[in-house]
Scaffold this motif. Sequence first.
Motif, PDB file in Angstrom:
ATOM      1  N   ALA A 136      -5.260  89.624-109.916  1.00 14.56           N
ATOM      2  CA  ALA A 136      -6.452  89.914-110.715  1.00 14.56           C
ATOM      3  C   ALA A 136      -6.125  89.951-112.209  1.00 14.56           C
ATOM      4  O   ALA A 136      -6.999  89.742-113.044  1.00 14.56           O
ATOM      5  CB  ALA A 136      -7.064  91.242-110.279  1.00 14.56           C
ATOM      6  N   LEU A 137      -4.865  90.215-112.554  1.00 14.85           N
ATOM      7  CA  LEU A 137      -4.467  90.283-113.958  1.00 14.85           C
ATOM      8  C   LEU A 137      -4.094  88.919-114.529  1.00 14.85           C
ATOM      9  O   LEU A 137      -3.946  88.774-115.735  1.00 14.85           O
ATOM     10  CB  LEU A 137      -3.287  91.240-114.124  1.00 14.85           C
ATOM     11  CG  LEU A 137      -3.568  92.697-113.761  1.00 14.85           C
ATOM     12  CD1 LEU A 137      -2.294  93.518-113.870  1.00 14.85           C
ATOM     13  CD2 LEU A 137      -4.646  93.262-114.666  1.00 14.85           C
ATOM     14  N   ILE A 138      -3.922  87.937-113.650  1.00 14.89           N
ATOM     15  CA  ILE A 138      -3.563  86.602-114.105  1.00 14.89           C
ATOM     16  C   ILE A 138      -4.851  85.810-114.268  1.00 14.89           C
ATOM     17  O   ILE A 138      -5.571  85.545-113.322  1.00 14.89           O
ATOM     18  CB  ILE A 138      -2.636  85.900-113.093  1.00 14.89           C
ATOM     19  CG1 ILE A 138      -1.370  86.727-112.896  1.00 14.89           C
ATOM     20  CG2 ILE A 138      -2.298  84.496-113.570  1.00 14.89           C
ATOM     21  CD1 ILE A 138      -0.468  86.210-111.801  1.00 14.89           C
ATOM     22  N   GLY A 139      -5.143  85.454-115.468  1.00 20.26           N
ATOM     23  CA  GLY A 139      -6.368  84.697-115.711  1.00 20.26           C
ATOM     24  C   GLY A 139      -6.390  84.155-117.114  1.00 20.26           C
ATOM     25  O   GLY A 139      -5.544  84.479-117.947  1.00 20.26           O
ATOM     26  N   GLY A 140      -7.350  83.316-117.376  1.00 17.46           N
ATOM     27  CA  GLY A 140      -7.509  82.797-118.716  1.00 17.46           C
ATOM     28  C   GLY A 140      -6.546  81.690-119.066  1.00 17.46           C
ATOM     29  O   GLY A 140      -6.353  81.392-120.237  1.00 17.46           O
ATOM     30  N   VAL A 141      -5.911  81.082-118.061  1.00 17.93           N
ATOM     31  CA  VAL A 141      -4.994  79.990-118.342  1.00 17.93           C
ATOM     32  C   VAL A 141      -5.808  78.725-118.543  1.00 17.93           C
ATOM     33  O   VAL A 141      -6.614  78.356-117.698  1.00 17.93           O
ATOM     34  CB  VAL A 141      -3.986  79.812-117.183  1.00 17.93           C
ATOM     35  CG1 VAL A 141      -3.090  78.623-117.446  1.00 17.93           C
ATOM     36  CG2 VAL A 141      -3.176  81.072-116.992  1.00 17.93           C
ATOM     37  N   GLU A 142      -5.608  78.084-119.670  1.00 17.84           N
ATOM     38  CA  GLU A 142      -6.321  76.851-119.964  1.00 17.84           C
ATOM     39  C   GLU A 142      -5.321  75.719-120.115  1.00 17.84           C
ATOM     40  O   GLU A 142      -4.324  75.860-120.811  1.00 17.84           O
ATOM     41  CB  GLU A 142      -7.130  76.995-121.245  1.00 17.84           C
ATOM     42  CG  GLU A 142      -8.245  78.018-121.126  1.00 17.84           C
ATOM     43  CD  GLU A 142      -9.052  78.136-122.404  1.00 17.84           C
ATOM     44  OE1 GLU A 142      -8.974  77.225-123.250  1.00 17.84           O
ATOM     45  OE2 GLU A 142      -9.752  79.149-122.546  1.00 17.84           O
ATOM     46  N   VAL A 143      -5.592  74.623-119.437  1.00 15.99           N
ATOM     47  CA  VAL A 143      -4.739  73.447-119.515  1.00 15.99           C
ATOM     48  C   VAL A 143      -5.543  72.349-120.195  1.00 15.99           C
ATOM     49  O   VAL A 143      -6.665  72.066-119.780  1.00 15.99           O
ATOM     50  CB  VAL A 143      -4.305  72.989-118.101  1.00 15.99           C
ATOM     51  CG1 VAL A 143      -3.462  71.732-118.174  1.00 15.99           C
ATOM     52  CG2 VAL A 143      -3.552  74.101-117.394  1.00 15.99           C
ATOM     53  N   PRO A 144      -4.999  71.737-121.243  1.00 21.87           N
ATOM     54  CA  PRO A 144      -5.718  70.656-121.902  1.00 21.87           C
ATOM     55  C   PRO A 144      -6.026  69.534-120.908  1.00 21.87           C
ATOM     56  O   PRO A 144      -5.239  69.241-120.016  1.00 21.87           O
ATOM     57  CB  PRO A 144      -4.755  70.167-122.985  1.00 21.87           C
ATOM     58  CG  PRO A 144      -3.813  71.309-123.208  1.00 21.87           C
ATOM     59  CD  PRO A 144      -3.720  72.025-121.901  1.00 21.87           C
ATOM     60  N   ALA A 145      -7.170  68.901-121.078  1.00 23.70           N
ATOM     61  CA  ALA A 145      -7.605  67.848-120.153  1.00 23.70           C
ATOM     62  C   ALA A 145      -6.590  66.713-120.075  1.00 23.70           C
ATOM     63  O   ALA A 145      -6.331  66.186-118.986  1.00 23.70           O
ATOM     64  CB  ALA A 145      -8.966  67.326-120.581  1.00 23.70           C
ATOM     65  N   GLY A 146      -5.996  66.351-121.187  1.00 22.05           N
ATOM     66  CA  GLY A 146      -4.997  65.277-121.180  1.00 22.05           C
ATOM     67  C   GLY A 146      -3.792  65.626-120.333  1.00 22.05           C
ATOM     68  O   GLY A 146      -3.264  64.792-119.601  1.00 22.05           O
TER      69      GLY A 146
END
Length: 69
Positions: free
Chosen positions: A46-56
């Motif tokens: 529940a504490l792991i979140g908000g990871v964003e990976v660039p589309a490329g």
Amino acid sequence: MTNLKFHAPSPADLEGGLASLRGDCARMAADWTAPARTATRPVSPALIGGVEVPAGSARLLDSMSDYGD
């Protein structure tokens, strides 16, 4: 201002092999200290979140084979 000059104790062996690299590492080992071990605890999913990976990057990884090329 002080002009500090650093000189390697021996010239770098750019053509050396694994033995040369191991020797270099052995000489440098005394200059480095390992951090004290700390106990790690599992992190709640529940504490792991908000990871964003660039589309490329996502497209690049998606196009790679699962077992390497």
